[in-house]
Structures are given as C-alpha cells and as structure tokens.
Scaffold this motif. Structure first.
Motif, PDB file in Angstrom:
ATOM      1  N   GLY A  68       1.506   8.542  -7.884  1.00  0.00           N
ATOM      2  CA  GLY A  68       1.866   7.814  -6.677  1.00  0.00           C
ATOM      3  C   GLY A  68       0.748   7.068  -5.989  1.00  0.00           C
ATOM      4  O   GLY A  68       0.941   6.564  -4.883  1.00  0.00           O
ATOM      5  N   ILE A  69      -0.416   6.977  -6.601  1.00  0.00           N
ATOM      6  CA  ILE A  69      -1.517   6.222  -5.994  1.00  0.00           C
ATOM      7  C   ILE A  69      -1.132   4.748  -5.984  1.00  0.00           C
ATOM      8  O   ILE A  69      -0.620   4.223  -6.980  1.00  0.00           O
ATOM      9  N   PRO A  70      -1.365   4.037  -4.870  1.00  0.00           N
ATOM     10  CA  PRO A  70      -1.005   2.617  -4.811  1.00  0.00           C
ATOM     11  C   PRO A  70      -1.651   1.806  -5.939  1.00  0.00           C
ATOM     12  O   PRO A  70      -2.733   2.146  -6.435  1.00  0.00           O
ATOM     13  N   ASP A  71      -0.996   0.716  -6.313  1.00  0.00           N
ATOM     14  CA  ASP A  71      -1.465  -0.127  -7.419  1.00  0.00           C
ATOM     15  C   ASP A  71      -2.825  -0.751  -7.150  1.00  0.00           C
ATOM     16  O   ASP A  71      -3.631  -0.888  -8.066  1.00  0.00           O
ATOM     17  N   LEU A  72      -3.053  -1.176  -5.925  1.00  0.00           N
ATOM     18  CA  LEU A  72      -4.328  -1.786  -5.566  1.00  0.00           C
ATOM     19  C   LEU A  72      -4.956  -1.002  -4.423  1.00  0.00           C
ATOM     20  O   LEU A  72      -4.301  -0.735  -3.410  1.00  0.00           O
ATOM     21  N   LEU A  73      -6.204  -0.621  -4.609  1.00  0.00           N
ATOM     22  CA  LEU A  73      -6.986  -0.001  -3.552  1.00  0.00           C
ATOM     23  C   LEU A  73      -7.999  -1.035  -3.105  1.00  0.00           C
ATOM     24  O   LEU A  73      -8.779  -1.541  -3.917  1.00  0.00           O
ATOM     25  N   VAL A  74      -7.968  -1.365  -1.817  1.00  0.00           N
ATOM     26  CA  VAL A  74      -8.757  -2.472  -1.291  1.00  0.00           C
ATOM     27  C   VAL A  74      -9.628  -1.967  -0.145  1.00  0.00           C
ATOM     28  O   VAL A  74      -9.178  -1.161   0.670  1.00  0.00           O
ATOM     29  N   CYS A  75     -10.848  -2.446  -0.099  1.00  0.00           N
ATOM     30  CA  CYS A  75     -11.699  -2.252   1.067  1.00  0.00           C
ATOM     31  C   CYS A  75     -12.052  -3.648   1.566  1.00  0.00           C
ATOM     32  O   CYS A  75     -12.684  -4.423   0.851  1.00  0.00           O
ATOM     33  N   TYR A  76     -11.595  -3.965   2.765  1.00  0.00           N
ATOM     34  CA  TYR A  76     -11.848  -5.278   3.355  1.00  0.00           C
ATOM     35  C   TYR A  76     -12.568  -5.085   4.677  1.00  0.00           C
ATOM     36  O   TYR A  76     -12.017  -4.463   5.597  1.00  0.00           O
ATOM     37  N   LYS A  77     -13.797  -5.555   4.735  1.00  0.00           N
ATOM     38  CA  LYS A  77     -14.630  -5.446   5.935  1.00  0.00           C
ATOM     39  C   LYS A  77     -14.713  -4.011   6.436  1.00  0.00           C
ATOM     40  O   LYS A  77     -14.720  -3.747   7.630  1.00  0.00           O
ATOM     41  N   GLY A  78     -14.726  -3.066   5.497  1.00  0.00           N
ATOM     42  CA  GLY A  78     -14.847  -1.656   5.849  1.00  0.00           C
ATOM     43  C   GLY A  78     -13.538  -0.942   6.109  1.00  0.00           C
ATOM     44  O   GLY A  78     -13.537   0.253   6.387  1.00  0.00           O
ATOM     45  N   TYR A  79     -12.415  -1.627   6.007  1.00  0.00           N
ATOM     46  CA  TYR A  79     -11.098  -1.025   6.238  1.00  0.00           C
ATOM     47  C   TYR A  79     -10.400  -0.792   4.905  1.00  0.00           C
ATOM     48  O   TYR A  79     -10.404  -1.657   4.036  1.00  0.00           O
ATOM     49  N   PHE A  80      -9.785   0.370   4.780  1.00  0.00           N
ATOM     50  CA  PHE A  80      -9.080   0.734   3.559  1.00  0.00           C
ATOM     51  C   PHE A  80      -7.647   0.211   3.605  1.00  0.00           C
ATOM     52  O   PHE A  80      -6.953   0.371   4.614  1.00  0.00           O
ATOM     53  N   ILE A  81      -7.213  -0.389   2.503  1.00  0.00           N
ATOM     54  CA  ILE A  81      -5.841  -0.877   2.363  1.00  0.00           C
ATOM     55  C   ILE A  81      -5.298  -0.399   1.012  1.00  0.00           C
ATOM     56  O   ILE A  81      -5.888  -0.692  -0.030  1.00  0.00           O
ATOM     57  N   GLY A  82      -4.192   0.304   1.027  1.00  0.00           N
ATOM     58  CA  GLY A  82      -3.495   0.681  -0.195  1.00  0.00           C
ATOM     59  C   GLY A  82      -2.285  -0.228  -0.352  1.00  0.00           C
ATOM     60  O   GLY A  82      -1.501  -0.385   0.589  1.00  0.00           O
ATOM     61  N   ILE A  83      -2.149  -0.838  -1.515  1.00  0.00           N
ATOM     62  CA  ILE A  83      -1.040  -1.767  -1.749  1.00  0.00           C
ATOM     63  C   ILE A  83      -0.228  -1.299  -2.952  1.00  0.00           C
ATOM     64  O   ILE A  83      -0.734  -1.260  -4.073  1.00  0.00           O
ATOM     65  N   GLU A  84       1.012  -0.951  -2.689  1.00  0.00           N
ATOM     66  CA  GLU A  84       1.957  -0.634  -3.762  1.00  0.00           C
ATOM     67  C   GLU A  84       2.759  -1.893  -4.036  1.00  0.00           C
ATOM     68  O   GLU A  84       3.477  -2.384  -3.164  1.00  0.00           O
ATOM     69  N   LEU A  85       2.609  -2.447  -5.218  1.00  0.00           N
ATOM     70  CA  LEU A  85       3.282  -3.694  -5.585  1.00  0.00           C
ATOM     71  C   LEU A  85       4.632  -3.417  -6.228  1.00  0.00           C
ATOM     72  O   LEU A  85       4.755  -2.539  -7.083  1.00  0.00           O
ATOM     73  N   LYS A  86       5.619  -4.176  -5.800  1.00  0.00           N
ATOM     74  CA  LYS A  86       6.957  -4.095  -6.380  1.00  0.00           C
ATOM     75  C   LYS A  86       7.518  -5.506  -6.522  1.00  0.00           C
ATOM     76  O   LYS A  86       7.191  -6.386  -5.727  1.00  0.00           O
ATOM     77  N   ASN A  87       8.363  -5.705  -7.528  1.00  0.00           N
ATOM     78  CA  ASN A  87       9.066  -6.986  -7.598  1.00  0.00           C
ATOM     79  C   ASN A  87      10.213  -6.966  -6.592  1.00  0.00           C
ATOM     80  O   ASN A  87      10.335  -6.031  -5.802  1.00  0.00           O
ATOM     81  N   GLU A  88      11.044  -7.961  -6.627  1.00  0.00           N
ATOM     82  CA  GLU A  88      12.111  -8.094  -5.632  1.00  0.00           C
ATOM     83  C   GLU A  88      13.080  -6.909  -5.619  1.00  0.00           C
ATOM     84  O   GLU A  88      13.656  -6.596  -4.587  1.00  0.00           O
TER      85      GLU A  88
END
Length: 102
Positions: free
Chosen positions: A34-54
């Motif tokens: 269940g870990i999100p598809d993309l783990l992002v750090c932007y300007k020190g902030y954590f963003i988890g992105i789970e990608l799905k199609n329509e």
C-alpha cells in the motif's frame, strides 16, 4: 488513459520543479503493502501520491496509508487524470508556506 501514461506525465512535470525529489515505488513482495506510487519531497514537505487511472480503485491498505501520511503531517493524495489539479494545489500551498517562512 493508462496509469503508466499518466504516471509518466506527472513525473515529467515533477522533474521540472526546483527543489523537488521523488522516487517511483515499485510494488513487490519485499516491501510493505500500500505504499503510494510516488514519494515526493518538495521544499522539505513530504507528498505521497497514489496514481490511478479514471476507473482504478484504491485498496483499503492504500487508503489507510494515505490517511496515515496525512495524520503524520505530510500531504497524501489519490491522483487521477481528472483531478490532477489536486497535486498542483498542494504544490501551490507548499509554495505559499515556504514564502511565508522566508
């Protein structure tokens, strides 16, 4: 739109952001489910992105992890082509926060 096509589009846009790091998580038997598809750090902030199609649906464990990230103070979203603006709203909010901190 295929999820992989959508993913490629998001990654291309993330690459253009200054102060942005990301990693694509490939699911497998040797990691937590269940870990999100993309783990992002932007300007020190954590963003988890789970990608799905329509039409794709998030699993219960994916939803749980999204909520857990949010409860821990990070940003986490289920992102689809039709709600892509959610990501850019998060980026905008972070930009506003970091501008205030300066």
């Amino acid at each position: 739109m295929r999820e992989s096509t959508f993913q490629d589009r998001i990654i291309r846009k993330l690459k253009k952001l200054p102060n942005c790091w990301y990693v694509k998580v490939w699911g497998g038997g040797f990691q937590r489910a269940g870990i999100p598809d993309l783990l992002v750090c932007y300007k020190g902030y954590f963003i988890g992105i789970e990608l799905k199609n329509e039409v794709g649906r998030a699993t219960e464990i994916q939803k749980y992890n999204i909520t857990s990230i949010q409860n821990a103070g990070g940003y986490a979203i289920i992102l689809r082509p039709q709600n892509e603006q959610l990501l850019w709203d998060v980026i905008s909010e972070i930009n506003q926060r970091t501008t205030k901190d300066s």
